[in-house]
Design a protein around this motif. Structure first.
Motif, PDB file in Angstrom:
ATOM      1  N   ASN A  54       0.824  -1.217   0.000  1.00  0.00           N
ATOM      2  CA  ASN A  54       0.000   0.000   0.000  1.00  0.00           C
ATOM      3  C   ASN A  54       0.852   1.259   0.000  1.00  0.00           C
ATOM      4  O   ASN A  54       1.982   1.260   0.500  1.00  0.00           O
ATOM      5  N   SER A  55       0.280   2.325  -0.537  1.00  0.00           N
ATOM      6  CA  SER A  55       0.959   3.622  -0.532  1.00  0.00           C
ATOM      7  C   SER A  55      -0.043   4.710  -0.881  1.00  0.00           C
ATOM      8  O   SER A  55      -0.938   4.494  -1.704  1.00  0.00           O
ATOM      9  N   THR A  56       0.123   5.861  -0.272  1.00  0.00           N
ATOM     10  CA  THR A  56      -0.616   7.058  -0.709  1.00  0.00           C
ATOM     11  C   THR A  56       0.377   8.042  -1.300  1.00  0.00           C
ATOM     12  O   THR A  56       0.345   8.367  -2.487  1.00  0.00           O
ATOM     13  N   ARG A  57       1.312   8.523  -0.451  1.00  0.00           N
ATOM     14  CA  ARG A  57       2.244   9.577  -0.857  1.00  0.00           C
ATOM     15  C   ARG A  57       3.147   9.169  -2.024  1.00  0.00           C
ATOM     16  O   ARG A  57       3.236   9.859  -3.045  1.00  0.00           O
ATOM     17  N   THR A  58       3.836   8.039  -1.878  1.00  0.00           N
ATOM     18  CA  THR A  58       4.875   7.693  -2.853  1.00  0.00           C
ATOM     19  C   THR A  58       4.266   7.397  -4.228  1.00  0.00           C
ATOM     20  O   THR A  58       4.731   7.922  -5.240  1.00  0.00           O
ATOM     21  N   ARG A  59       3.208   6.578  -4.250  1.00  0.00           N
ATOM     22  CA  ARG A  59       2.638   6.225  -5.546  1.00  0.00           C
ATOM     23  C   ARG A  59       2.025   7.441  -6.239  1.00  0.00           C
ATOM     24  O   ARG A  59       2.293   7.709  -7.400  1.00  0.00           O
ATOM     25  N   ILE A 106       8.909   0.756  -8.509  1.00  0.00           N
ATOM     26  CA  ILE A 106       8.416  -0.444  -7.796  1.00  0.00           C
ATOM     27  C   ILE A 106       8.507  -0.321  -6.285  1.00  0.00           C
ATOM     28  O   ILE A 106       9.520   0.133  -5.743  1.00  0.00           O
ATOM     29  N   ARG A 107       7.426  -0.726  -5.628  1.00  0.00           N
ATOM     30  CA  ARG A 107       7.445  -0.937  -4.166  1.00  0.00           C
ATOM     31  C   ARG A 107       7.148  -2.413  -3.930  1.00  0.00           C
ATOM     32  O   ARG A 107       6.218  -2.969  -4.521  1.00  0.00           O
ATOM     33  N   HIS A 108       7.977  -3.026  -3.073  1.00  0.00           N
ATOM     34  CA  HIS A 108       7.858  -4.478  -2.876  1.00  0.00           C
ATOM     35  C   HIS A 108       8.204  -4.825  -1.422  1.00  0.00           C
ATOM     36  O   HIS A 108       9.113  -4.216  -0.844  1.00  0.00           O
ATOM     37  N   GLU A 134      15.602  -0.100   1.688  1.00  0.00           N
ATOM     38  CA  GLU A 134      15.796   1.324   1.390  1.00  0.00           C
ATOM     39  C   GLU A 134      14.524   1.958   0.841  1.00  0.00           C
ATOM     40  O   GLU A 134      13.650   1.275   0.283  1.00  0.00           O
ATOM     41  N   HIS A 135      14.454   3.280   0.970  1.00  0.00           N
ATOM     42  CA  HIS A 135      13.370   4.089   0.405  1.00  0.00           C
ATOM     43  C   HIS A 135      14.035   5.388  -0.067  1.00  0.00           C
ATOM     44  O   HIS A 135      13.880   6.444   0.555  1.00  0.00           O
ATOM     45  N   PRO A 136      14.797   5.284  -1.175  1.00  0.00           N
ATOM     46  CA  PRO A 136      15.641   6.431  -1.540  1.00  0.00           C
ATOM     47  C   PRO A 136      14.887   7.716  -1.852  1.00  0.00           C
ATOM     48  O   PRO A 136      15.349   8.804  -1.456  1.00  0.00           O
TER      49      PRO A 136
HETATM   50  N1   CP Z   1       6.256   7.868   3.280  1.00  0.00           N
HETATM   51  C1   CP Z   1       5.675   6.917   2.510  1.00  0.00           C
HETATM   52  O1   CP Z   1       6.327   6.077   1.894  1.00  0.00           O
HETATM   53  O2   CP Z   1       4.308   7.006   2.481  1.00  0.00           O
HETATM   54  P1   CP Z   1       3.349   6.039   1.639  1.00  0.00           P
HETATM   55  O3   CP Z   1       3.440   4.672   2.251  1.00  0.00           O
HETATM   56  O4   CP Z   1       1.973   6.665   1.773  1.00  0.00           O
HETATM   57  O5   CP Z   1       3.839   6.020   0.223  1.00  0.00           O
END
Ligand code: CP
Length: 306
Positions: A54-59, A106-108, A134-136
């Protein structure tokens, strides 16, 4: 121009390339502040966001960053894709290659998944968060926010408090901030401090007051409830009382100190509500920095091809 096909992390990225992403990101942020959202930098390019978590900001911010620069954007969530039918990551990547896709974001949940994908596809791969690794782009947007507020990262003292063990944000920030000359202190319950973090350059403190003493930036990290498989702390209430960031704790930091958090925030757990909404908070500004820095990353990866 970046000297790499993929952006996988800041551990492997030299200071000059981090600096270049931040410099271009600052220019992008100025344009965004003027509400300029139609740029030609990615015209004719295709960007796919491939999210297994899941993601809001990054995606959303990768999608907006690509669209503001004229790219075609496709969003794939693992939940609604052929991954559910058993397709592997590599086969999914090859399918996107066959569609002439240029960049995969990609987020995994597995650390190393973006690196594996990068080795097997022609498209550029951007790591949007891999497991606890990591989350560069998050660290780059944090650094962009710091540079904008202080003029430079060099010499800053950044205190990071929270779930460091499970945090890819803490690791990417540590690598990036150290390379640009900042001091990084950390504090968390012992169960949430990973072994070897001091060897990576962090100063692990014995109290939250020691960590925050004289800090320019105090960064709270989310308690990652979805990754807590053991009882690492007794309760959220006790976590907040003994390890959270409050107005009283901020008195140990510099009077000009900023409060930051990558989000999403567990309101009242990592930070008090007053701090989240207070004058020293840069949490909403971090979100705008997120679009700017992701525009910079996507542009610099493909610059030579346009
Ligand atoms: N900071 C961050 O990665 O937020 P999301 O999970 O909403 O993308």
């Amino acid at each position: 121009m970046l000297k790499r096909k993929d952006i996988l992390g800041l551990r492997e990225m030299p200071a000059e390339e981090i600096d270049e992403i931040l410099t271009v990101g600052m220019s992008m942020k100025k344009l965004l502040r003027q509400n300029i959202k139609k740029l030609p930098h990615l015209q004719g390019k295709s960007v796919t966001t491939l999210f297994y978590e899941n993601s809001t900001r990054t995606r959303c911010s990768f999608e907006l960053a690509a669209k503001y620069m004229g790219a075609h954007v496709v969003n794939i969530s693992a939940e609604s894709s052929s991954v559910k039918k058993g397709e592997t990551l590599v086969d999914t990547g090859k399918t996107l290659d066959a569609m002439k896709n240029d960049i995969i974001v990609i987020r995994h949940p597995m650390g190393g998944a973006p690196a594996l994908l990068g080795k097997t596809v022609k498209a550029h791969v951007v790591n949007a968060g891999d497991g606890m690794n990591e989350h560069p782009s998050q660290a780059l947007l944090d650094m962009l926010t710091m540079r904008e507020n202080f003029g430079s990262i060099e010499g800053l003292k950044v205190a990071i408090l929270g779930d460091i063990s499970h945090s890819r944000v803490a690791k990417s920030n540590l690598f990036g901030l150290k390379k640009l000359g900042a001091e990084v202190t950390m504090y968390a319950p012992k169960t949430l401090i990973p072994t070897g973090i001091e060897k990576m350059g962090a100063k692990v403190c014995r109290s939250r007051e020691e960590a925050v003493e004289g800090a320019d930036v105090v960064m709270g990290l989310r308690i990652q409830l979805e990754r807590q498989h053991a009882g690492n702390f007794p309760s959220l209430g006790e976590y907040s009382k003994f390890y959270g960031v409050s107005e009283a704790l901020m008195k140990y930091a510099k009077p000009t100190a900023l409060v930051m958090h990558p989000g999403p925030v567990n309101r009242g757990v990592e930070l008090t509500s007053g701090l989240i909404d207070g004058e020293s908070s840069r949490i909403e500004e971090q979100v705008l920095s997120g679009i700017a820095v992701r525009m910079s990353m996507l542009f610099l990866l493909t610059k030579e091809e346009i």
